[in-house]
Design an enzyme around this catalytic site. Structure first.
Site, short mmCIF file in Angstrom:
data_model
loop_
_atom_site.label_atom_id
_atom_site.label_comp_id
_atom_site.label_asym_id
_atom_site.label_seq_id
_atom_site.Cartn_x
_atom_site.Cartn_y
_atom_site.Cartn_z
N HIS A 49 0.84 -1.20 0.00
CA HIS A 49 0.00 0.00 0.00
C HIS A 49 0.88 1.25 0.00
O HIS A 49 1.84 1.35 0.77
CB HIS A 49 -0.89 0.01 1.24
CG HIS A 49 -1.71 1.25 1.39
ND1 HIS A 49 -1.56 2.12 2.46
CD2 HIS A 49 -2.69 1.78 0.61
CE1 HIS A 49 -2.41 3.12 2.34
NE2 HIS A 49 -3.11 2.95 1.23
N SER A 50 0.56 2.19 -0.88
CA SER A 50 1.18 3.51 -0.88
C SER A 50 2.70 3.39 -1.01
O SER A 50 3.21 2.81 -1.98
CB SER A 50 0.76 4.26 0.39
OG SER A 50 1.00 5.63 0.28
#
Length: 265
Positions: free
Chosen positions: A103-104
């Site tokens: 994520h991210s």
């Protein structure tokens, strides 16, 4: 004498027991879920419980210097440290057939993991994630104004070691007051070395593994737009969307879990 024989027989039997891996070719794949900047393994709690209920083994490691490992924050913690965190998890848990989700910021981390531990992986999933060209650092692709602000924050609040959260939970799409408070009190400074160290890859991004990009379409984060444009222009990517904010694992754990299970099938 009889006791000695029984003891020896017990040792012999125990030596035949091999440690079981979380997943094999005939099993449901294991998930390793890697959090983004300022977060920790805690942010995956809701998704992990749903994936486990569906029969998957799930690992939610916290990267060095963050979350409950914040006491390890130091100038020496960098991108390689975080890549090694995940490679070592794969090795020491003897995991195979893994769906690796980043994520991210962790899009950069799992890119490095795929380069070093391809044999243990089934596919890569980039959840509203950043991508880097080899040889570039996280700061390389940020607008200069963002870089200047982050460095200022690091000097003023992070003792030159860590960057305090640059955005409130609402900027990650976390609007519910209870959820926002839960996220805010758990976010911790991001090690500055992770911004400065370039990503080094020996193979092309993804190392020939299947890769999917999940775009969170509500309140998009501006610094992710170059990555998303790059993915849309490359036919080698499978793409999906979720009509939710950046922290999908917090605000939309059900739809995200369903999508991850669909991708892993």
């Amino acid at each position: 004498m009889q006791r000695r024989h029984l003891f020896a027989a017990g040792i012999a039997a125990a030596s035949l027991v091999q440690p079981s891996r979380a997943a094999g070719p005939a099993d449901k794949p294991a998930f390793v879920l890697v959090h983004g900047a300022w977060h920790g393994g805690w942010c995956w709690t809701r998704v992990a419980s749903q994936l486990r209920a569906a029969g998957h083994a799930v690992y939610t490691p916290t990267l060095t210097g963050l979350g409950e490992r914040r006491h390890l924050l130091s100038p020496q913690v960098n991108l390689d440290t975080h890549i090694d965190d995940i490679v070592n998890l794969l090795d020491f848990e003897e995991l195979e057939n893994v769906v690796l989700v980043g994520h991210s910021y962790a899009g950069i981390v799992i890119s490095g993991v795929a380069d070093r531990a391809r044999a243990r992986l089934r596919q890569l999933v980039f959840l509203d994630a950043l991508l880097l060209e080899p040889g570039k650092s996280l700061f390389s692709d940020f607008p200069q104004a963002v870089v200047d602000q982050r460095l200022k924050t690091i000097r003023e609040t992070g003792a030159g070691v860590g960057a305090a959260p640059a955005l409130p939970p609402s900027a990650f799409g976390v609007q519910d007051p209870t959820d926002a408070a839960w996220v805010k009190r758990r976010m911790t400074p991001q090690p500055v070395g992770t911004y400065l160290q370039p990503l080094q890859l020996k193979a092309p991004l993804g190392n020939s593994l299947p890769k999917t990009y999940i775009e969170c379409t509500a309140d998009p984060i501006a610094t992710l737009e170059p990555t998303k444009a790059r993915v849309r222009a490359d036919a080698g990517w499978r793409t999906r969307t979720l009509a939710t904010g950046h922290d999908a694992m917090v605000v939309a754990p059900g739809p995200l879990s369903d999508l991850l299970r669909e991708l892993a099938a």
